[in-house]
Design a protein around this motif. Structure first.
Motif, PDB file in Angstrom:
ATOM      1  N   SER A 129       0.835  -1.199   0.000  1.00  0.00           N
ATOM      2  CA  SER A 129       0.000   0.000   0.000  1.00  0.00           C
ATOM      3  C   SER A 129       0.868   1.247   0.000  1.00  0.00           C
ATOM      4  O   SER A 129       2.085   1.180   0.225  1.00  0.00           O
ATOM      5  N   GLU A 235     -11.270  -1.212  -7.893  1.00  0.00           N
ATOM      6  CA  GLU A 235     -10.954  -1.902  -6.645  1.00  0.00           C
ATOM      7  C   GLU A 235      -9.775  -2.849  -6.837  1.00  0.00           C
ATOM      8  O   GLU A 235      -8.858  -2.894  -6.016  1.00  0.00           O
ATOM      9  N   ARG A 241     -11.468   1.401  -2.380  1.00  0.00           N
ATOM     10  CA  ARG A 241     -11.763   0.414  -1.332  1.00  0.00           C
ATOM     11  C   ARG A 241     -13.279   0.281  -1.199  1.00  0.00           C
ATOM     12  O   ARG A 241     -13.991   1.276  -1.073  1.00  0.00           O
ATOM     13  N   ARG A 263      -8.880   5.246  -2.216  1.00  0.00           N
ATOM     14  CA  ARG A 263      -8.016   4.831  -1.115  1.00  0.00           C
ATOM     15  C   ARG A 263      -6.936   5.846  -0.760  1.00  0.00           C
ATOM     16  O   ARG A 263      -6.443   5.839   0.369  1.00  0.00           O
ATOM     17  N   THR A 292     -11.035   8.998   5.642  1.00  0.00           N
ATOM     18  CA  THR A 292     -10.287   8.140   4.719  1.00  0.00           C
ATOM     19  C   THR A 292      -8.830   8.041   5.128  1.00  0.00           C
ATOM     20  O   THR A 292      -8.241   6.947   5.146  1.00  0.00           O
ATOM     21  N   GLU A 296      -7.327   4.511   6.229  1.00  0.00           N
ATOM     22  CA  GLU A 296      -6.329   3.863   5.375  1.00  0.00           C
ATOM     23  C   GLU A 296      -4.997   3.693   6.104  1.00  0.00           C
ATOM     24  O   GLU A 296      -4.331   2.660   5.960  1.00  0.00           O
TER      25      GLU A 296
END
Length: 392
Positions: A129, A235, A241, A263, A292, A296
């Protein structure tokens, strides 16, 4: 250079599997992570035409020739589907040897299909990520205030642009053009780039809201199945997300639609023409953006520390809700995210009621304040920056 938390997970996976696939969006740092973690491995980029041509001619021969050392890093593996059958053969020829191949790829349906068909049981999968706040304070890299990370997002080059006096929005515009005009056609999407940009922008305006694909379809003049397919692609490529609701067999009417989040907040702010923290502070999206960002950051760390946990939200038709429920085995942890300092007794009572409904063992309010406070039994408030490594 940032030290990535995912390196811990990666070193575990290479001890369990002959190959490890590192998935993630473009420019998130997959190559850097692989080279940093395995500096003695050979590296090959299949976007290089000469390398591609050699592997396209005889991938198994190339693998056998080049993996005689400690290991091999194969970048942009999705460009060559024939590679995966060759990898299966090379792995099965010496099945007991772990961690020989590190495969890097941007998530695409074709790539995941190849992995499922050819490498089932032979490959561990790691999702990389964007940066967390914790990671931006490591490795001798320029230290970013968490608000800069919130504004620019966690892609290293977007964050670096602002730290060097540039503009993160220039980076994001180039990224979006590449994604819409090059990556999506490779995934089999023939959407008009202008229309696709409209869909992503509509998702930004609806950030953190319940999925209403029929509304998007009506506004764009598309069929709902088409919109659903494009949302699936967003996605799968880690730009979106889909946070599912938590269900429990209780006597309440529950919201059953998932919530949708772009995201990375840098992408969100670029699409909404937000240039600075000052502009963000007075923008209507501020609350959804902060939600968010915190959500995240936590889920990126959660995936490393508790890789098998699941994330949900909770909302009843009567309006009771909590932003995040972390499910670890039989234990649930409730997290509510607030932009302003959250110390109201009303919030604590609401969270206690949600704990009773869901069976959560604790609840935490996270805000932009400082320090931490106990608000009620098993209900606490924490300022986000109090401890950027904290998980419940």
């Amino acid at each position: 250079m940032y030290l990535r938390l995912s390196a811990q997970r990666l070193t575990k996976l290479v001890k369990q599997f002959p190959a490890v696939l590192i998935l993630g969006p473009r420019q998130v740092g997959k190559t850097t992570l692989a080279k940093q973690t395995f500096p003695d491995f050979s590296y090959l980029d299949l976007e290089d035409s000469a390398t591609y041509n050699l592997f396209a001619e005889d991938p198994r021969f190339q693998l056998d020739t080049r993996v005689s050392g400690l290991g091999l890093i194969l970048d942009e593996a999705q460009r060559l589907p024939l590679l995966f059958d060759a990898l299966r053969g090379a792995i099965d020829a010496d099945r007991q040897r772990m961690g020989r191949f590190i495969i890097l790829g941007s998530a695409q349906p074709a790539l995941m299909r190849q992995v499922a068909e050819s490498l089932a049981g032979r490959v561990g999968i790691l999702e990389l990520s964007p940066l967390t706040v914790q990671e931006t304070r490591t490795g001798g890299a320029p230290v970013a205030d968490y608000q800069q990370l919130w504004l620019c997002g966690g892609f290293p080059d977007a964050l670096a642009a602002n730290l060097r006096g540039g503009d993160f929005r220039d980076w994001w515009e180039a990224y979006l053009r590449t994604y819409v005009e090059r990556d999506l056609p490779v995934m089999g999407l023939d959407a008009n780039p202008v229309q696709m940009r409209k869909l992503i922008t509509m998702l930004a305006h609806a950030q953190g809201g319940l999925a209403n694909l029929s509304q998007f379809a009506s506004a764009l003049g598309w069929s709902q199945p088409t919109v659903a397919r494009y949302v699936d692609i967003l996605e799968q490529s880690f730009l979106l997300r889909r946070l599912p609701p938590y269900f429990k067999n209780i006597g309440k009417r529950l919201v059953k639609a998932p919530k949708l989040y772009l995201r990375d907040t840098g992408l969100l702010h670029h699409l909404l023409n937000i240039h600075s923290i000052d502009e963000l502070g007075c923008h209507p999206i501020r609350g959804a953006s902060w939600e968010t960002f915190v959500l995240e950051d936590m889920l990126r760390r959660e995936a490393i520390t508790y890789p098998h946990s699941r994330a949900h939200f909770w909302r009843t038709a009567g309006g009771a809700e909590v932003d995040l429920l972390l499910e670890r085995g039989n234990a649930l942890h409730a997290i509510e995210i607030k932009t302003a300092r959250a110390s109201s007794p009303y919030l604590a009572r609401g969270l206690r009621a949600i704990m009773a409904d869901t069976g959560a063992i604790n609840a935490t309010l996270i805000d932009q304040g400082t320090g931490q406070d106990a608000l009620a039994l098993q209900v606490n408030r924490r300022g986000f920056e109090t401890d950027v490594t904290w998980l419940p």
